[in-house]
Design a protein around this motif. Sequence first.
Motif, short mmCIF file in Angstrom:
data_model
loop_
_atom_site.label_atom_id
_atom_site.label_comp_id
_atom_site.label_asym_id
_atom_site.label_seq_id
_atom_site.Cartn_x
_atom_site.Cartn_y
_atom_site.Cartn_z
N GLY A 33 4.95 5.55 40.92
CA GLY A 33 4.56 6.72 41.72
C GLY A 33 4.23 6.34 43.14
N VAL A 34 3.49 5.22 43.31
CA VAL A 34 3.14 4.75 44.66
C VAL A 34 4.40 4.43 45.45
N TYR A 35 5.36 3.76 44.81
CA TYR A 35 6.59 3.38 45.51
C TYR A 35 7.41 4.60 45.92
N LEU A 36 7.50 5.58 45.02
CA LEU A 36 8.25 6.80 45.35
C LEU A 36 7.60 7.54 46.52
N VAL A 37 6.26 7.64 46.49
CA VAL A 37 5.55 8.28 47.60
C VAL A 37 5.76 7.51 48.89
#
Length: 318
Positions: A33-37
């Motif tokens: 999730g952090v990477y996608l954001v």
Amino acid sequence: MQEANQTTVTEFILAGLSENPELQLPLFLIFLGVYLVTVVGNLGMIILILVSSQLHTPMYFLLSSLSFVDCCQSTVITPKMLVNFVTQKNVIPYPECIAQFYFFCAFAVAECHMLAAMAYDRYVAISNPLLYNVTMSFQVCLWMVAGVYGMGLLSATAHTVFLLRVIFCKAYVINHYFCDLFPLLELSCSSTFINEVLALCFSAFNIIVPVMIILSSYIFIIVSILHIQSTGGRSKAFSTCSSHILAVAIFFVSLAVMYLQPSSVSSPGQGKLSSVFYSIVVPMLNPMIYSLRNKDVKVALKRLLENISFFLTKNSFP
């Protein structure tokens, strides 16, 4: 001669962030999730600045460069980290490990100096707004960005050249989630004195010098703000700078803990935790901080969404 006859390591295993099996899936989902954001936020910022004419200013040119650095740095680290959460052994070949370190080092150093360049830009904008367009001309901005990337490439090249001389034959498990300098040097069976001296010199320069530039810039900024007669003007100026100060503090404190702290008082767990902040968390926070606290970005985003909506509506009804 003894070192030459020893078998060198051709691949490494990344130990990862945690060895607890129960944490692997939750950590995978969190960092995915952090990477996608991070990717969506930074690429979105770059595209928004590119297509919005009102954002074609030195400040947003530097901001788009920062977003590019953040996106690349996160992409160098996070995908391989995510693999470690879903596999038993996260094997990384020696050439890929060296390449990962090289690009991570280049982008991390570039971010240090990019933040300093942005602090100087804010100093010029607030302290001498009438001459801002002259002082921060397009040519000056290009030279600043070129210098930022030049420092990143110079530091990464110097570290990598001397790292290639190191012989790894003790073990092949890197106690980290990516190929960083100090975890790699712990596996060496040859002398790492030059690498450690080089790391100390470059770390001191690439951390302390930008921090001094940033502190100096903000001292002058605060002095200039205090001379503003309007209370609303002072509030707006402080609001403009506060987001930058927050991002800078998180980035440089975590970086200093990893690279300027004596090895005798540091621990692998502490090193991993601080690395998470400057390599993963900060690249995610930067676009959110600069967009959520910036009125110009909000206006540009609203106009872009309105134009897209108008275009889609117009083409939906022939």
